[in-house]
Design a protein around this motif. Structure first.
Motif, PDB file in Angstrom:
ATOM      1  N   LYS A   1       0.817  -1.209   0.000  1.00 31.68           N
ATOM      2  CA  LYS A   1       0.000   0.000   0.000  1.00 31.68           C
ATOM      3  C   LYS A   1       0.853   1.263   0.000  1.00 31.68           C
ATOM      4  O   LYS A   1       0.644   2.180  -0.779  1.00 31.68           O
ATOM      5  CB  LYS A   1      -0.933  -0.001   1.211  1.00 31.68           C
ATOM      6  N   GLU A   2       1.850   1.307   0.880  1.00 32.69           N
ATOM      7  CA  GLU A   2       2.625   2.541   1.049  1.00 32.69           C
ATOM      8  C   GLU A   2       3.322   2.948  -0.232  1.00 32.69           C
ATOM      9  O   GLU A   2       3.341   4.114  -0.599  1.00 32.69           O
ATOM     10  CB  GLU A   2       3.663   2.363   2.147  1.00 32.69           C
ATOM     11  N   HIS A   3       3.918   1.977  -0.884  1.00 29.69           N
ATOM     12  CA  HIS A   3       4.682   2.310  -2.085  1.00 29.69           C
ATOM     13  C   HIS A   3       3.762   2.588  -3.265  1.00 29.69           C
ATOM     14  O   HIS A   3       4.215   3.040  -4.300  1.00 29.69           O
ATOM     15  CB  HIS A   3       5.681   1.200  -2.417  1.00 29.69           C
ATOM     16  N   GLY A   4       2.502   2.297  -3.104  1.00 31.90           N
ATOM     17  CA  GLY A   4       1.558   2.644  -4.164  1.00 31.90           C
ATOM     18  C   GLY A   4       1.227   1.547  -5.135  1.00 31.90           C
ATOM     19  O   GLY A   4       0.635   1.810  -6.188  1.00 31.90           O
TER      20      GLY A   4
ATOM     21  N   ALA B   1      -0.872  -0.608  -4.555  1.00 33.10           N
ATOM     22  CA  ALA B   1      -2.343  -0.717  -4.450  1.00 33.10           C
ATOM     23  C   ALA B   1      -3.080   0.343  -5.262  1.00 33.10           C
ATOM     24  O   ALA B   1      -4.295   0.258  -5.431  1.00 33.10           O
ATOM     25  CB  ALA B   1      -2.755  -0.630  -2.991  1.00 33.10           C
ATOM     26  N   ALA B   2      -2.337   1.351  -5.743  1.00 30.70           N
ATOM     27  CA  ALA B   2      -3.003   2.374  -6.571  1.00 30.70           C
ATOM     28  C   ALA B   2      -3.628   1.747  -7.808  1.00 30.70           C
ATOM     29  O   ALA B   2      -4.659   2.201  -8.292  1.00 30.70           O
ATOM     30  CB  ALA B   2      -2.008   3.454  -6.964  1.00 30.70           C
TER      31      ALA B   2
END
Lengths: 306, 692
Positions: free
Chosen positions: A190-193, A195-196
């Motif tokens: 999620k943090e690194h993106g 999940a975008a």
């Protein structure tokens, strides 16, 4: 102290866990129709030289382990096949989303000369010369076999090919727990993106994104990206985001099958799409998380349809 | 004109059609309204779903990570709702052209919106990820010189400011100078890598941020679809109103039609009312004509019959013009009518001032006055006055020189049956011209008379059947020889009850009326013949013209004479002078026939009438019986003697024998003998008695 933090983390994790939703159980279905669909799915007669069926390229966790699939007359395909498992949850079908649903998707391989290479009429002739198929179609649809119904039966079968009960899904439902590594992996995800783009019930499959959005990714002439449909420059290397469900089981990866391990995938993705460098530890954690996405093989796939 | 039932059918059909029309209209207008509401609701629903999508986009922009399935689902919801609208009335009828047009615009704008969302999804993650990188990766550039990190921070701050303001023109380039990044002093590969990564991300943001923000503004702020909804909703409202207003026309048409039907019904009500009035008037005038005498204008017999029933204490005066038919015969019917009319007027005006009276013409020449609350005496006086006035007046007809006068009589009655009693009263005065007015009296009631007659008829029948017809005989004496020459046979009925003989005066006329006469004559002839046979004396019997004309009797006589030739010579037939002879030749023939048998013919009661000598000669009569009225007091009356003498002289000249009847004394005998009469008959000699 550890417990409270753990609970807090669990709570926050659960809150943000909506980013991925568990695969639901298969809804009740028409057994006769699905059985027919399965039969058609595995029937190689529906191809030019009667050697290729849907299953020919979608049999191993819904895909094949080849970089490029092989169609009739041993012709090589041009792209790595996507998995048919959970495909019903994708918002569009094919890499470039040119089919709006599973029904439209069937037209692709049937008509493409290096896949099945036959016409609608050939399908219908095939069906109508078979007493068995005629009887089955009469039983299921109370109609004469047609290409339309042929597709309808196959889609009915495909819709049952869901892989619920992965560890991560059970974790989401509160039925199971994750290891710390797996949890860390999800957080990094999620943090690194990641999940975008990789979100939703299929952990992907719900938007068109550019591979190499930060750092340009190599473009292959004639590849089946969105550019092949729209001929707009900005659509080069834009593909439908693949699902990460059962990702552990469906190597090779990417449209060009340029990665064969999850490690390669994570490193490539983080470089080209996130424009970031992951530490080894992070990579490991993410891979551990990805492995929790393996679900059950669909019952209708592994057993007779009952 | 159309028949009644056809008209009724038309009205009923019209009413049924109106009912159906109204129901249909109601259904239609309801449907139009419902359709309007439905469509409006569907468009509102679409709008809600569009807002949900907007909401999702906002959330997607706002949060670090967002589940794109939500956007996919929202778009699918919108597509489903749009499909519903495309299957609705908007597309299937021609009544919502503008709405259809605007809906198509909306669908087009929706597609563009969706395309923008696709782009948004692509840019959104990229931008967020890059921002995330540049803000969270600074720790990896801790080795930088202060001024370089400051510059970097400035850039990051600038970019962040731009992003949070969300205000930048698409054509603007982000004013950032990152050249310095090329000349940064780095320590180690790691640093170099990160500096490069920062360069990449900052360049990416520099390039992509304007179009990203522009895209977001297009999606969120300048949402064309949002605008389309407003236009669309207005269009559906106005077009629905138009459709409804079209129905208005139908509504007014129904109204007008209903009013027309109503007016027609009202018209017919008025018509039927006036018809009714007309019929009532007709009935009245008809009644009047039925109860009015056309000629005189007075109320007629029908009116009288009605009026007389109303009052029990009525007295009626019945006026009758004496021998009115002679006026008709004399002057003609036109003048007769004139007289009646005139008299009617006179009578009417006469009673006008007398209260509780009413006048009616109840017969051709009869008028009746009904008087209520008057005594018989009062009525008598009034009647007498009226009669006097009517007779005194002269009836002057235009064109006729002489004046006509009439004779009026009145009968009064105060009891039922009014008219019949009054008529009886009238009858009772018809012979006695001294009285003009008579009051009905029970004694005039011929009911008793009728009963008496019936009794007598019974007696006659009984007598015929039981041989009670008896002949009594009265002798005729030869005045010269004083010997009985013959006997006259006189018919009597023997009344066993009272042991007496009933004179023919009481039964003979009656027997004629009761058609028993010929049977009596038969008996007379038979018994007379018997008497001749038994007593061997000449018999004289009376025959009437009726007997001679009666075929049965006629033949019986001739047959009897034929069968009894000897008896015939001893018979005399007496015929009355005064009787009317209708068939003279027939009579003459009969006489000739019987005379051929030797029967003698006598004329009875000669001299009481007009003494027709020629008649005697024509019939070849043998005997002449002089009427009793001439003989009764011949001894005292010179005139009678004169008359008888002339008769006797004639008879002698004609060689006819004479007989004198009603000889009641010697004195009379003396006179008649002196006068030269051949025979005498009467109580002086003998009363009628049985022959021994």
């Amino acid at each position: 102290m550890n417990k409270t933090i753990a609970l807090f983390l669990l709570f926050t994790t659960l809150l943000s866990a909506e980013i991925i939703t568990p695969i639901p159980d298969v809804k009740p279905f028409d057994k006769a129709k699905v059985a027919l669909g399965k039969k058609l799915f595995f029937d190689t007669n529906f191809s030019k030289d009667r050697t290729v069926s849907c299953a020919s390229c979608h049999s191993d966790f819904g895909t094949d382990r080849r970089a490029l699939s092989i169609g009739v007359e041993n012709k090589k395909g041009i792209i790595h096949s996507s998995t048919v498992f959970n495909a019903v949850n994708n918002y569009k079908q094919f890499y470039n989303g040119r089919a709006a649903n599973l029904n439209e998707q069937i037209d692709g391989p049937i008509h493409t000369d290096y896949e099945m290479g036959i016409s609608d009429q050939d399908v219908e002739n095939n069906l109508n010369t078979s007493k068995e198929y005629k009887a089955t179609f009469k039983k299921v649809y109370n109609q004469v076999p047609s290409y339309k119904l042929f597709k309808d039966a196959i889609v009915a079968f495909e819709e049952t090919l869901l892989t619920p009960n992965s560890r991560f899904d059970r974790f989401l439902k509160g039925e199971d727990s994750l290891t710390q590594l797996e949890k860390d992996g999800f957080n990094s995800f999620k943090e690194h993106g990641c999940a975008a783009c990789h979100n939703g019930v299929n952990v992907g499959g719900n938007s068109m994104q550019m591979i190499g959005s930060v750092i340009e990714y190599p473009y292959i002439e004639g590849q089946q990206d969105l550019y092949a449909l729209t001929k707009k420059e900005m659509d080069k290397n834009v593909f439908r985001v693949p699902s990460l469900r059962n990702i552990n089981k469906t190597a090779p990866y990417f449209h060009d099958a340029s990665a064969s391990t999850l490690e390669e995938v994570v490193i490539k993705m983080s470089y080209y799409n996130l424009g970031t460098i992951l530490e080894d530890k992070e990579t490991e954690a993410i891979i551990a998380f990805l492995k929790t996405l393996d679900g059950d093989i669909p019952k209708t796939w592994s057993e007779d349809v009952k | 004109m159309l028949s009644k039932w056809f008209k009724v059918l038309l009205v009923v059909l019209a009413l049924i059609s109106v009912t159906f029309w109204v129901l249909n209209y109601k259904q239609k207008s309801q449907r139009v309204q419902d359709t309007g509401y439905e469509l409006y609701a569907m468009i509102e629903e679409l709008k809600v779903k569009h807002h949900e999508l907007n909401d999702a986009i906002l959330k997607s922009a706002l949060y670090r990570i967002y589940n794109n399935d939500i956007i996919t689902q929202d778009i699918k919801n919108i597509d489903d709702q749009t499909e519903l609208l495309q299957k609705s009335e908007i597309y299937t009828t021609a009544e919502y052209p503008k709405t259809k047009e605007f809906l198509n615009t909306l669908i087009f704008d929706q597609k563009e919106y969706n395309d923008n969302i696709e782009l948004f999804k692509r840019e959104n993650g990229k931008i967020k990820n890059s921002f995330s990188f540049i803000t969270s990766s600074l720790e990896h550039l801790s080795n930088l010189k202060k001024k370089d990190s400051q510059k970097l921070l400035n850039i990051i701050s600038h970019l962040t400011t731009i992003k949070s303001s969300m205000e930048i023109d698409a054509n603007d380039d982000v004013e950032i100078n990152i050249d310095f990044l090329n000349e940064i002093e780095t320590v180690g590969e790691n640093d170099k890598m990160y500096v490069n990564l920062y360069k990449t991300h900052i360049n990416l943001l520099k390039k992509s941020l304007p179009s990203y923000m522009h895209l977001i503004n297009k999606i969120i702020k300048d949402d064309a679809v949002e605008n389309d909804f407003t236009i669309l909703i207005n269009a559906i409202k106005s077009e629905n109103l138009t459709v409804l207003s079209k129905l208005d026309f139908e509504y007014y048409a129904i109204l007008v039609f209903s009013l027309l039907t109503l007016l027609i019904i009202v018209y017919y009500i008025f018509l039927s009312e006036s018809e009714r009035q007309r019929i009532i008037k007709l009935q009245e005038s008809y009644k009047e004509s039925v109860t009015t005498d056309f000629l005189t204008g007075l109320k007629n017999r029908n009116a009288y019959l009605e009026a007389i029933e109303k009052n029990k204490s009525s007295v009626i005066i019945l006026f009758d013009i004496t021998d009115f038919s002679s006026i008709n015969n004399l002057y003609g019917i036109e003048i007769g009518d004139f007289v009646l009319k005139n008299l009617g007027e006179k009578l009417k005006s006469n009673i006008e001032c007398i209260k509780d009276t009413d006048i009616f013409k109840v017969g051709a020449d009869q008028f009746a006055i009904i008087m209520v609350g008057y005594t018989l005496e009062e009525a008598y006086i009034i009647a007498a006055n009226i009669v006097e006035v009517a007779e005194r007046s002269n009836y002057k007809y235009d064109g006729l020189e002489q004046e006509i006068s009439i004779q009026l009589q009145a009968g009064i009655s105060a009891a039922k049956p009014f008219l019949i009693n009054a008529m009886l009263a009238l009858k009772s005065i018809s012979k006695d011209y001294s009285e003009k007015v008579a009051i009905f009296d029970d004694s005039l009631n011929n009911k008793q008379e009728i009963q008496k007659n019936i009794d007598m008829i019974k007696k006659i029948k009984y007598a015929i059947n039981n041989d009670n017809i008896t002949m009594l005989f009265q002798p005729l004496v030869n005045l010269k020889t004083k010997e009985v020459a013959k006997h006259e046979a006189l018919v009597r009925i023997k009344d066993e009850d009272e042991d007496k003989y009933i004179s023919p005066f009481f039964f003979l006329e009656l027997s004629k009326k009761a058609k028993l006469y010929s049977q009596i004559t038969h008996e007379v002839i038979v018994k007379s013949i018997q008497a001749v046979i038994e007593n061997n004396v000449p018999i004289s019997l009376n025959l009437s013209i009726d007997d001679i004309m009666h075929k049965g009797t006629h033949n019986f006589i001739l047959t009897t004479l034929q069968n009894n030739p000897d008896i015939a010579k001893k018979l005399t037939f007496e015929l009355l002078e005064s009787e009317e002879i209708k068939d003279f030749p027939a009579l003459k023939e009969f006489i000739q026939k019987v005379k051929s048998f030797g029967v003698l013919i006598a004329i009875d009661d000669f001299g009481s009438g007009y003494s027709n000598y020629n008649y005697l000669l024509e019939l070849d009569v043998d005997i002449l019986k002089i009427d009793g009225s001439l003989i009764k007091n011949i001894d005292k009356s010179e005139n009678n003697q004169l008359v008888v003498k002339s008769i006797v002289e004639f008879a002698k000249l004609a060689d006819i024998k004479t007989v004198a009847e009603f000889v009641s004394s010697a004195e009379i005998e003396k006179v008649i003998t002196e006068l030269g009469i051949d025979y005498g008959q009467g109580y002086y000699y003998s009363e009628p008695k049985l022959l021994t």
